[in-house]
Design a protein around this motif. Structure first.
Motif, PDB file in Angstrom:
ATOM      1  N   GLN A  27       0.866  -1.363  -0.007  1.00 49.69           N
ATOM      2  CA  GLN A  27      -0.116   0.114   0.061  1.00 49.69           C
ATOM      3  C   GLN A  27       0.862   1.186  -0.002  1.00 49.69           C
ATOM      4  O   GLN A  27       1.565   1.192   0.849  1.00 49.69           O
ATOM      5  N   GLY A  28       0.360   2.279  -0.733  1.00 43.33           N
ATOM      6  CA  GLY A  28       1.372   3.404  -0.936  1.00 43.33           C
ATOM      7  C   GLY A  28       2.385   3.399  -2.016  1.00 43.33           C
ATOM      8  O   GLY A  28       2.876   4.280  -2.314  1.00 43.33           O
ATOM      9  N   ALA A  29       2.500   2.265  -2.864  1.00 41.28           N
ATOM     10  CA  ALA A  29       3.462   2.099  -3.867  1.00 41.28           C
ATOM     11  C   ALA A  29       2.922   2.849  -4.963  1.00 41.28           C
ATOM     12  O   ALA A  29       1.810   2.716  -5.339  1.00 41.28           O
ATOM     13  N   ASN A  30       3.787   3.337  -6.013  1.00 42.68           N
ATOM     14  CA  ASN A  30       3.370   3.856  -7.270  1.00 42.68           C
ATOM     15  C   ASN A  30       4.525   3.601  -8.161  1.00 42.68           C
ATOM     16  O   ASN A  30       5.673   3.584  -7.742  1.00 42.68           O
ATOM     17  N   LEU A  31       4.059   3.439  -9.477  1.00 41.35           N
ATOM     18  CA  LEU A  31       4.813   3.237 -10.691  1.00 41.35           C
ATOM     19  C   LEU A  31       4.910   3.985 -11.563  1.00 41.35           C
ATOM     20  O   LEU A  31       4.010   4.491 -12.245  1.00 41.35           O
ATOM     21  N   LEU A  32       5.897   4.617 -11.949  1.00 36.08           N
ATOM     22  CA  LEU A  32       6.382   5.407 -13.291  1.00 36.08           C
ATOM     23  C   LEU A  32       6.812   4.463 -14.314  1.00 36.08           C
ATOM     24  O   LEU A  32       8.027   3.873 -14.031  1.00 36.08           O
ATOM     25  N   VAL A  33       6.539   4.704 -15.623  1.00 34.74           N
ATOM     26  CA  VAL A  33       6.914   3.584 -16.693  1.00 34.74           C
ATOM     27  C   VAL A  33       7.325   4.739 -17.913  1.00 34.74           C
ATOM     28  O   VAL A  33       6.635   5.557 -18.056  1.00 34.74           O
ATOM     29  N   VAL A  34       8.668   4.738 -18.022  1.00 32.06           N
ATOM     30  CA  VAL A  34       9.283   5.602 -19.063  1.00 32.06           C
ATOM     31  C   VAL A  34       9.882   4.815 -20.242  1.00 32.06           C
ATOM     32  O   VAL A  34      10.528   3.875 -20.037  1.00 32.06           O
ATOM     33  N   ARG A  35       9.674   5.596 -21.461  1.00 32.16           N
ATOM     34  CA  ARG A  35      10.294   5.598 -22.616  1.00 32.16           C
ATOM     35  C   ARG A  35      10.811   6.408 -23.085  1.00 32.16           C
ATOM     36  O   ARG A  35      10.637   7.547 -22.976  1.00 32.16           O
ATOM     37  N   LYS A  36      11.747   6.590 -23.976  1.00 30.29           N
ATOM     38  CA  LYS A  36      12.315   7.655 -24.617  1.00 30.29           C
ATOM     39  C   LYS A  36      11.236   8.643 -25.218  1.00 30.29           C
ATOM     40  O   LYS A  36      10.947   9.669 -25.029  1.00 30.29           O
ATOM     41  N   THR A  79      -5.874  -1.386  -3.728  1.00 28.37           N
ATOM     42  CA  THR A  79      -4.914  -0.629  -2.902  1.00 28.37           C
ATOM     43  C   THR A  79      -4.862   0.914  -3.098  1.00 28.37           C
ATOM     44  O   THR A  79      -4.420   1.613  -2.404  1.00 28.37           O
ATOM     45  N   GLY A  80      -5.532   1.300  -4.425  1.00 29.48           N
ATOM     46  CA  GLY A  80      -5.290   2.739  -4.900  1.00 29.48           C
ATOM     47  C   GLY A  80      -4.033   3.039  -5.531  1.00 29.48           C
ATOM     48  O   GLY A  80      -3.811   4.171  -5.981  1.00 29.48           O
ATOM     49  N   ASN A  81      -2.974   2.021  -5.610  1.00 30.61           N
ATOM     50  CA  ASN A  81      -1.707   2.258  -6.132  1.00 30.61           C
ATOM     51  C   ASN A  81      -2.076   2.622  -7.636  1.00 30.61           C
ATOM     52  O   ASN A  81      -2.942   2.000  -8.206  1.00 30.61           O
ATOM     53  N   SER A  82      -1.045   3.338  -8.237  1.00 30.68           N
ATOM     54  CA  SER A  82      -1.209   3.675  -9.699  1.00 30.68           C
ATOM     55  C   SER A  82       0.208   3.704 -10.374  1.00 30.68           C
ATOM     56  O   SER A  82       1.220   3.339 -10.195  1.00 30.68           O
ATOM     57  N   ILE A  83      -0.198   3.408 -11.717  1.00 32.32           N
ATOM     58  CA  ILE A  83       0.884   3.511 -12.979  1.00 32.32           C
ATOM     59  C   ILE A  83       0.503   4.481 -13.504  1.00 32.32           C
ATOM     60  O   ILE A  83      -0.408   4.720 -14.381  1.00 32.32           O
ATOM     61  N   ILE A  84       1.673   5.258 -14.018  1.00 25.87           N
ATOM     62  CA  ILE A  84       1.664   6.181 -14.885  1.00 25.87           C
ATOM     63  C   ILE A  84       2.686   6.037 -15.997  1.00 25.87           C
ATOM     64  O   ILE A  84       3.565   5.316 -15.448  1.00 25.87           O
ATOM     65  N   PHE A  85       2.658   6.966 -17.220  1.00 24.83           N
ATOM     66  CA  PHE A  85       3.536   6.575 -18.254  1.00 24.83           C
ATOM     67  C   PHE A  85       4.051   7.968 -18.678  1.00 24.83           C
ATOM     68  O   PHE A  85       3.134   8.845 -19.050  1.00 24.83           O
TER      69      PHE A  85
END
Length: 195
Positions: A27-36, A79-85
């Protein structure tokens, strides 16, 4: 995570993130996904993470996840945890990386797909985002780069493979490590190694 095409590194990392982000222990983790190029996320990382959700949950996936295809955002209903790009193609996109915030929790994990496309300074900007006290003792900061090897002279080799640190884990995989690879692709890769 360095590996050849078909080694399963992107599938593995996407599945791992989905499992963790929907787990209340994280709980409280979030992911940032990056490409060029930010736009290349749609048909690579975003699709890969959606595929992981479908593999895990089947037709009931929407009970566990909200997927916003227009804004490229995924959020766990558990969990409400999110992923953004995001992208790192120009100075404007790099500046946006410096101010990323999440409605719940903190930015804890970053996945850089095709890491060899980014400049070392891009990765340093991302690494600087992983900071601050984490209240949940199960959380940790981590940046994962997935890529196909391109050159022994690339900055990634010097920064992560030649430098010894307990804070750096490197892994190399090939199509032989992918237990889900189909027989036809296996034969094709074997044919290429014999030539």
């Amino acid at each position: 995570l360095k590996g050849s095409a078909g080694s399963g590194k992107s599938v593995d990392i996407a599945t791992d993130y989905i499992i963790k982000l929907q787990d209340k222990a994280y709980q409280g983790a979030n992911l940032l996904v990056v490409r060029k190029a930010e736009s290349s996320n749609r048909y690579s990382t975003f699709a890969e993470l959606q595929s992981a959700i479908m593999r895990i949950h089947g037709n009931s996936w929407d009970r566990f996840w909200k997927i916003n295809t227009s804004h490229l955002m995924i959020q766990s209903r558990v969990t409400g945890n999110s992923i953004i790009f995001r992208g790192a193609n120009d100075q404007k996109q790099r500046e946006k990386l410096k101010s990323i915030q999440f409605p719940r929790g903190k930015l804890t994990w970053i996945w850089v797909e095709e890491g060899t496309e980014l400049q070392e300074s891009d990765v340093d900007i991302l690494d600087d985002r992983l900071r601050g006290e984490l209240i949940n003792p199960n959380l940790y900061y981590q940046m994962t780069l997935t890529f196909n090897p391109v050159s022994a002279l690339h900055w990634i080799k010097r920064k992560y493979f030649d430098y010894v640190s307990s804070d750096i884990f490197t892994h190399h995989s090939t199509y032989l490590d992918n237990i889900f690879i189909d027989e036809a692709y296996h034969r094709l890769m074997m044919m290429r190694t014999e030539q």
